[in-house]
Design an enzyme around this catalytic site. Structure first.
Site, PDB file in Angstrom:
ATOM      1  N   ASP A  84      12.038 -33.204 -31.807  1.00 17.91           N
ATOM      2  CA  ASP A  84      11.288 -33.452 -30.651  1.00 17.91           C
ATOM      3  C   ASP A  84      11.816 -33.163 -29.791  1.00 17.91           C
ATOM      4  O   ASP A  84      11.210 -32.165 -28.230  1.00 17.91           O
ATOM      5  CB  ASP A  84      10.756 -35.345 -30.227  1.00 17.91           C
ATOM      6  CG  ASP A  84      12.638 -35.589 -30.638  1.00 17.91           C
ATOM      7  OD1 ASP A  84      13.234 -34.748 -31.077  1.00 17.91           O
ATOM      8  OD2 ASP A  84      12.589 -36.686 -30.405  1.00 17.91           O
ATOM      9  N   ILE A 114      22.159 -62.151 -35.506  1.00 21.54           N
ATOM     10  CA  ILE A 114      23.872 -63.520 -35.466  1.00 21.54           C
ATOM     11  C   ILE A 114      23.564 -64.780 -35.196  1.00 21.54           C
ATOM     12  O   ILE A 114      22.706 -64.966 -34.399  1.00 21.54           O
ATOM     13  CB  ILE A 114      24.842 -62.491 -34.631  1.00 21.54           C
ATOM     14  CG1 ILE A 114      24.556 -61.135 -35.275  1.00 21.54           C
ATOM     15  CG2 ILE A 114      25.892 -62.709 -34.181  1.00 21.54           C
ATOM     16  CD1 ILE A 114      25.819 -61.544 -36.691  1.00 21.54           C
ATOM     17  N   CYS A 117      21.764 -39.076 -29.934  1.00 16.68           N
ATOM     18  CA  CYS A 117      22.669 -38.100 -29.711  1.00 16.68           C
ATOM     19  C   CYS A 117      23.670 -38.464 -28.763  1.00 16.68           C
ATOM     20  O   CYS A 117      23.944 -39.555 -27.986  1.00 16.68           O
ATOM     21  CB  CYS A 117      22.853 -36.889 -30.011  1.00 16.68           C
ATOM     22  SG  CYS A 117      21.306 -36.662 -31.041  1.00 16.68           S
TER      23      CYS A 117
END
Length: 632
Positions: A101, A294, A2
């Site tokens: 959690d 990549i 977040c």
């Protein structure tokens, strides 16, 4: 995963609208949900905001801010062993309404206060408002995988997962800290606790910051320090037992990082670190794990072929993307937004691109940062020990002699690549006579004296973790001392910043399985003789990886995961460099000595004998300045 943001405003001028702006500017960190709450305390207004990227418990049960009793929490990160902690709490009589959690952490804090952190295996930054104790606690995980910034002017405390959140508050003053700018030009990143802005700090890894609301005071406290692990006695386990125990810890750490309710993948560069993650996870999986690589059209920088061979051997579901200068140019324009502080590691480009690639298939990606610090992989460790192996008297004599000579006047050598800088570094290394300072100078792109030529103002000197002295006297051997310093500098403030911002920019969660604190603490007690054995760096890790992947696929010269900027700067990116480093644009900042920068750029374009990283650092700052200081 977040983004969190908020304020503690003792003037009580901040409201929910400001909090929403601070939080929503980080929507990329959490596109799935949002929450905003303002609490009125007798002495201050407390704002708590969160943007949610749903990884565990995708239901509304994980909504934040979350409440329990006297506590309110906003949380960024993952507690991988939350189910075990949950069982312990249930034995104490706690019940749970969600599978998140966050709820486990909140009720664990109620049960054990800060000691809950001793039980947590994970990465996290969180803020808890304790209404009964009249305090707000900010916390950052042991390794610093998750960021947390704060600004304090004596009246208002602002905090957030990224600096851009702080910039949204009207009380925040965007004043450049020239001392931090000096550090940036030296290292290409700004070491903690400093930031590019005055009065603004990074909360240090393993630290708690408590704000006492009634006293209007801040108190910072360390709950974990990697140096404590290095201060422990060396293990007396045999080589076989060390390797066996290390592999066991790696398996546990890697498997914990697979805990998710969304698809998970692995960044695979072709080196030993990422190969160990892919190999161990694939060996224990009943299905093909997803790996991402990549590559470059410039073959001398390209490792995609090696990564593909490893993926084929392991049987992973592998995806690659061969990129070129046009892809880099697109990312270049995005860097100031993604890294809202000057940050010039030149692997930001491939890291951002591989994150973009992975985001098409997964929501969680495992990286492998920390392998070089834990297992002694970087050549700079060998160099630091080798350059300071002479007697202090001889080193002092060498440094004194070098100080008498102007490197620009030494025939033949003065025409070699970056010779003046390398000459100055060796003079400083021998003057110090210590491996730890050799590491500091090797890590610099510009020395402190060189920086003074590039700036119009003379900065003060900030002390960083490169300058640890008494704190390291008991560290168990010279190599481990260097590993400890690199862990507290380059790993935290360069590599972890790079991966966090790159992954979050495309709304995926980056996880760091090698930085499980159990693995870190154990390897800190392993002697250098096992980490570098028979002149082989990463001996322990390589021995483990060779159980899964033949040495013929792995043993080749170490190649850094960076973009070929040296080539691109002279071709496709040349115009960008010349535009942003033009005297008119440099003079706008009032910081740079424009003629000196121009001289550096012209010499680079003429013969390439100048380190491109010096120019890249200045270019990145100019891009950042254009975005964050000019566009107000």
């Amino acid at each position: 995963m977040c983004g969190i943001a908020g304020f503690i405003d003792f003037s009580k001028k901040s409201g929910k609208d400001i909090l929403q702006h601070m939080t929503d500017v980080m929507q990329h960190r959490g596109p799935n949900d949002a929450g905003y709450e303002v609490h009125e305390h007798p002495t201050a207004t407390v704002g708590l905001g969160q943007r949610r990227l749903s990884i565990l418990d995708l239901s509304s049960g994980g909504h934040q801010p979350m409440h329990f009793g006297q506590y309110t929490i906003i949380f960024n990160g993952e507690i991988y062993n939350f189910k075990e902690i949950k069982k312990d709490l249930e034995k104490l009589g706690y019940t749970f309404q969600s599978g998140s959690d966050t709820e486990v952490l909140l009720k664990g804090y109620d049960a054990w206060k800060e000691q809950v952190l001793d039980r947590c295996i994970g990465m996290f930054a969180f803020v808890i408002y304790d209404a009964r104790q009249d305090q707000v606690v900010l916390c950052r995980d042991r390794a610093g995988v998750k960021p947390l910034y704060y600004y304090w002017d004596g009246q208002t405390l602002l905090f957030g997962s990224e600096l851009k959140a702080l910039c949204e508050h009207p009380q925040f003053r965007k004043e450049i800290d020239v001392n931090s700018l000096s550090l940036f030009l030296q290292y290409s990143y700004i070491p903690a606790p400093y930031t590019i802005y005055r009065q603004t700090r990074k909360l240090k890894p393993g630290h708690l910051l408590t704000v006492h609301l009634n006293r209007q005071e801040l108190q910072e406290l360390a709950y974990w320090n990697v140096l404590d692990a290095y201060h422990q006695p060396l293990t007396n386990l045999s080589q076989h037992e060390v390797i066996q125990h290390t592999e066991m810890l790696m398996k546990s750490a890697y498997n914990y990082r697979m805990v998710a309710d969304v698809p998970v993948g692995v960044f695979l560069s072709g080196g030993y670190d990422s190969a160990s993650v892919a190999a161990i996870l694939q060996a224990g999986s009943g299905s093909r794990i997803k790996t991402f690589t990549i590559g470059y059209k410039e073959k001398q920088w390209d490792e995609s072929a090696e990564a593909k061979k490893i993926a084929r051997h392991l049987g992973t579901d592998h995806t690659e993307w061969i990129v070129g200068p046009s892809d880099a140019l697109e990312v270049l324009q995005q860097l100031p937004e993604i890294y809202d502080e000057p940050f010039a590691d030149n692997s930001t480009v491939p890291t951002t691109l591989v994150s973009k690639l992975a985001s098409r298939q997964v929501k969680v990606a495992l990286s492998a940062d920390g392998g070089d610090e834990l297992f002694a992989g970087y050549n700079k460790f060998n160099q630091s020990l080798r350059y300071t192996r002479f007697s202090k008297r001889l080193q002092g004599l060498l440094s004194h002699t070098m100080a008498m000579l102007n490197p620009e006047l030494i025939p033949y050598f003065n025409k070699q690549y970056n010779f003046a800088s390398r000459y100055e570094k060796m003079k400083l290394i021998w003057a110090s006579g210590q491996p730890q300072y050799a590491l500091k100078y090797i890590s610099q792109y510009l020395t402190e004296s060189e920086v003074n030529h590039y700036l119009q103002v003379t900065p003060d000197k900030y002390r960083t973790n490169f300058d640890l002295n008494g704190e390291l006297n008991e560290v168990n051997d010279p190599l481990n001392k260097l590993l400890a310093i690199d862990y507290k500098t380059f790993l935290v403030d360069n590599n972890l910043v790079k991966v966090d911002r790159a992954t979050m920019s495309v709304s995926i969660e980056g996880r760091e399985p090698m930085l499980d604190h159990r693995l870190v603490e154990f390897l800190a007690q392993v002697p250098a003789s096992l980490k570098v054995k028979d002149n082989v760096n990463k001996y322990i890790l390589k021995t483990i990886v060779h159980k899964y992947i033949p040495p013929s696929l792995m043993d080749r010269p170490k190649r850094p995961f960076i973009a070929p900027l040296q080539e691109w700067f002279r071709d496709e990116l040349r115009e960008q460099m010349q535009y942003y480093l033009a005297p008119g644009r440099l003079n706008k900042t009032g910081l740079f000595n424009a003629p000196h920068v121009q001289q550096l750029m012209n010499r680079y374009l003429l013969d390439g004998k100048v380190s491109h990283q010096k120019l890249w650092n200045i270019l990145v700052f100019q891009l950042w300045y254009n975005r964050w200081m000019e566009k107000l």
